[in-house]
Design an enzyme around this catalytic site. Structure first.
Site, PDB file in Angstrom:
ATOM      1  N   CYS A  11     -28.611   0.807  -8.580  1.00 23.38           N
ATOM      2  CA  CYS A  11     -28.933  -0.603  -8.353  1.00 23.38           C
ATOM      3  C   CYS A  11     -30.126  -0.680  -7.412  1.00 23.38           C
ATOM      4  O   CYS A  11     -30.442   0.273  -6.709  1.00 23.38           O
ATOM      5  CB  CYS A  11     -27.749  -1.349  -7.752  1.00 23.38           C
ATOM      6  SG  CYS A  11     -26.268  -1.378  -8.794  1.00 23.38           S
ATOM      7  N   GLY A  37     -32.004  -1.183 -12.399  1.00 24.94           N
ATOM      8  CA  GLY A  37     -30.907  -1.944 -12.972  1.00 24.94           C
ATOM      9  C   GLY A  37     -31.413  -3.068 -13.846  1.00 24.94           C
ATOM     10  O   GLY A  37     -32.251  -3.856 -13.405  1.00 24.94           O
ATOM     11  N   ASN A 112     -25.486  -0.820  -3.253  1.00 25.34           N
ATOM     12  CA  ASN A 112     -25.926   0.238  -4.167  1.00 25.34           C
ATOM     13  C   ASN A 112     -25.113   1.482  -3.854  1.00 25.34           C
ATOM     14  O   ASN A 112     -25.083   1.937  -2.711  1.00 25.34           O
ATOM     15  CB  ASN A 112     -27.422   0.528  -3.990  1.00 25.34           C
ATOM     16  CG  ASN A 112     -27.888   1.685  -4.866  1.00 25.34           C
ATOM     17  OD1 ASN A 112     -27.297   1.973  -5.899  1.00 25.34           O
ATOM     18  ND2 ASN A 112     -28.968   2.339  -4.456  1.00 25.34           N
ATOM     19  N   GLY A 113     -24.445   2.037  -4.861  1.00 23.30           N
ATOM     20  CA  GLY A 113     -23.636   3.230  -4.665  1.00 23.30           C
ATOM     21  C   GLY A 113     -22.270   3.065  -5.289  1.00 23.30           C
ATOM     22  O   GLY A 113     -22.060   2.228  -6.165  1.00 23.30           O
ATOM     23  N   CYS A 252     -29.264  11.914  -2.724  1.00 26.65           N
ATOM     24  CA  CYS A 252     -29.153  12.269  -4.137  1.00 26.65           C
ATOM     25  C   CYS A 252     -30.405  12.991  -4.636  1.00 26.65           C
ATOM     26  O   CYS A 252     -31.524  12.467  -4.545  1.00 26.65           O
ATOM     27  CB  CYS A 252     -28.926  11.001  -4.947  1.00 26.65           C
ATOM     28  SG  CYS A 252     -28.963  11.234  -6.731  1.00 26.65           S
ATOM     29  N   TYR A 258     -35.833  11.919 -10.825  1.00 25.26           N
ATOM     30  CA  TYR A 258     -35.877  10.989 -11.953  1.00 25.26           C
ATOM     31  C   TYR A 258     -35.838   9.511 -11.573  1.00 25.26           C
ATOM     32  O   TYR A 258     -36.619   8.725 -12.094  1.00 25.26           O
ATOM     33  CB  TYR A 258     -34.700  11.297 -12.892  1.00 25.26           C
ATOM     34  CG  TYR A 258     -34.507  10.306 -14.006  1.00 25.26           C
ATOM     35  CD1 TYR A 258     -35.472  10.134 -15.009  1.00 25.26           C
ATOM     36  CD2 TYR A 258     -33.364   9.518 -14.078  1.00 25.26           C
ATOM     37  CE1 TYR A 258     -35.289   9.226 -16.036  1.00 25.26           C
ATOM     38  CE2 TYR A 258     -33.174   8.600 -15.103  1.00 25.26           C
ATOM     39  CZ  TYR A 258     -34.137   8.459 -16.079  1.00 25.26           C
ATOM     40  OH  TYR A 258     -33.962   7.557 -17.088  1.00 25.26           O
ATOM     41  N   ASP A 363     -37.649  16.273 -17.061  1.00 23.98           N
ATOM     42  CA  ASP A 363     -37.069  16.363 -15.720  1.00 23.98           C
ATOM     43  C   ASP A 363     -35.611  16.767 -15.738  1.00 23.98           C
ATOM     44  O   ASP A 363     -35.095  17.282 -14.751  1.00 23.98           O
ATOM     45  CB  ASP A 363     -37.244  15.050 -14.961  1.00 23.98           C
ATOM     46  CG  ASP A 363     -36.822  13.848 -15.785  1.00 23.98           C
ATOM     47  OD1 ASP A 363     -35.657  13.784 -16.195  1.00 23.98           O
ATOM     48  OD2 ASP A 363     -37.674  12.970 -16.020  1.00 23.98           O
ATOM     49  N   CYS A 399     -21.144  12.598 -11.770  1.00 20.58           N
ATOM     50  CA  CYS A 399     -21.468  11.990 -10.484  1.00 20.58           C
ATOM     51  C   CYS A 399     -20.472  10.884 -10.208  1.00 20.58           C
ATOM     52  O   CYS A 399     -20.182  10.071 -11.082  1.00 20.58           O
ATOM     53  CB  CYS A 399     -22.886  11.412 -10.501  1.00 20.58           C
ATOM     54  SG  CYS A 399     -23.305  10.547  -8.966  1.00 20.58           S
TER      55      CYS A 399
END
Length: 479
Positions: A11, A37, A112-113, A252, A258, A363, A399
């Site tokens: 996000c 997002g 976010n997360g 991360c 990416y 990638d 993840c």
């Protein structure tokens, strides 16, 4: 890596305090974070006495109308959110920022997360009488904040103490923005998994998931917000604090590889430079392969291809073109739909690849759909050989911290060796960057530590039973 082939963005967050054009600037900044997002977006603004919000589904231009934006223009404080649903369903009720009204004061929240203990906390709160309006893990924080508040007026220090107490109860990856009528509080989890930056525009402080948002509005990039840090912005200024002193930075790895835009910076280093260096390191792993040209998969792999070309001496060409006008809303799940989407999105340039030995730099590989198509399309266009180079290690593990790949079944490298993947995608060779070389690159740019769980299975934050794949399946079915 193409967005139809696996990893989906998390996000995007942006907030600004005390600017006469807060809502307009938030809208512009969110445009630059649209890559994080595309399922929904919203803005909440503060007049100083009340909070007002607008949100909708789809891309930013679809989610927020001119009339909605005009209704928020008079207010000098705002937060915004672009959403990809890594937790909770894709529906309007889950679009953030969340806005809660009560006689004790308004509250807005953007996240976010992913909270790994959200289901356990939610069940405990429900047992105590809480009623949830969404399926998002983010709503848990709002209930915890409201439950901790006492009666009467709350001092600045009292509010900080309450927020700190709540943040210590949640576990997982989070970058939070918490807005009251008279303050904006931002906090990063004790591992710093998701990125968050501090900036300044015309004397007003702002925060964003990436520095490209600052560039879009002409703001100054001050610094990265640190793991465990809590910052509160009011009309009186900015307060720097930490909600915990026990931190273990693990940002991360896929942000570098990416997710982030190439013009965004982490610790004052552009992701373009980092990706370029990952490509140079990959060239060391592929020294024994003879080729005529190297091409990058647009857009996120072009920097790595540039670095590979410089290190290897093999000329870089634009052998794949990307159609930037493929819509998202009609794309449906499933392997056939993903393959159709990739065909629409990427096209080989026959004049460049015909009769040549080609190294393709990507990638990452998740399902293998994009890689399989690229190899087949290049050979159909006349390439003599197609060698795949991946500027990250084999992605093998789910993840649980905010990226929507949460079962091994979604990941080709979780069950197949590089040799088996090479055979499946039809390449003449397949080479991945090693985990050690990846970390060497990060450390060379002053990184304080990365999460590499998707490559190694070493999860820095313990995974609770409540977010294992079977639980996610239940949530998606509405159970």
């Amino acid at each position: 890596m193409d967005e139809f082939d696996g990893l989906k963005e998390e996000c995007g967050l942006f907030g600004i305090w005390g600017h006469p054009e807060a809502s307009e600037l938030t809208y512009i900044a969110m445009h630059s974070l649209q890559h994080r997002g595309q399922q929904g977006a919203g803005i909440v603004s503060s007049s100083g006495d009340y909070l007002f919000g607008a949100r909708g589904m789809g891309l930013l231009t679809e989610a927020l109308s001119k009339e909605q934006l005009d209704s928020l223009k008079p207010f000098p404080h705002a937060i915004g959110h672009t959403r990809y649903a890594s937790s909770g369903g894709s529906e309007l009720s889950n679009v953030q920022p969340f806005l809660f009204k009560s006689h004790k004061g308004d509250l807005a929240l953007a996240h976010n997360g992913n909270l790994v203990n959200a289901m356990n906390l939610r069940r405990a709160l429900e047992d105590q009488g809480a009623i949830f309006q969404t399926t998002s893990d983010s709503e848990v924080l709002a209930h915890l904040l409201r439950r901790e508040r006492g009666g009467g007026e709350e001092s600045f220090e009292g509010r900080k103490k309450r927020i700190k107490k709540v943040l210590k109860q949640v576990k997982g990856a989070f970058a939070f923005m918490i807005m009251h009528q008279d303050s904006l509080t931002v906090a990063l989890d004790d591992h710093g998994v998701r990125p968050l930056m501090l900036g300044k525009k015309d004397g007003s402080y702002c925060v964003a998931s990436e520095t490209c948002a600052f560039t879009a509005i002409g703001a100054e990039y001050i610094r990265d917000i640190e793991a465990g840090e809590m910052i509160t912005i009011t009309d009186e200024g900015i307060d720097f604090d930490h909600y915990t002193d026990t931190t273990s930075p693990h940002m991360c790895s896929m942000e570098y590889i990416y997710f982030a835009r190439a013009d965004s910076e982490f610790r004052r280093t552009s992701t373009y430079r980092i990706r370029k260096e990952l490509g140079r390191s990959l060239a060391e792993e592929m020294q024994g392969i003879d080729a005529d040209i190297v091409i990058g998969v647009p857009d996120s792999s072009l920097a790595a291809a540039h670095g590979f070309s410089e290190a290897s001496g093999i000329k870089q060409e634009q052998g794949l073109l990307k159609n930037r006008y493929v819509g998202r809303t009609f794309i449906t799940p499933g392997q056939e739909a993903r393959e159709r989407a990739v065909r629409m999105k990427l096209s080989p340039v026959r004049d460049i690849v015909e009769g040549r030995r080609v190294i393709v730099i990507d990638d990452s590989i998740v399902r293998g759909t994009t890689s399989r198509f690229i190899v087949k399309a290049l050979k159909k266009a006349g390439a003599k050989e197609v060698h795949m180079g991946v500027s990250s290690p084999p992605l093998k593990n789910p993840c649980y911290y905010g990226i929507d790949v949460s079962t091994h079944a979604e990941i080709i490298a979780s069950t197949k060796s590089p040799e088996e993947i090479r055979d499946e995608i039809g390449a003449d060779s397949l080479t991945y960057l090693s985990v050690d070389k990846m970390h060497d690159v990060y450390h060379s740019f002053g990184s304080k530590g990365q999460c590499d769980a998707c490559f190694t299975g070493n999860y820095p934050i313990d995974i609770e039973e409540a977010i294992l794949p079977q639980e996610k399946d239940l949530k998606q079915k509405g159970v």
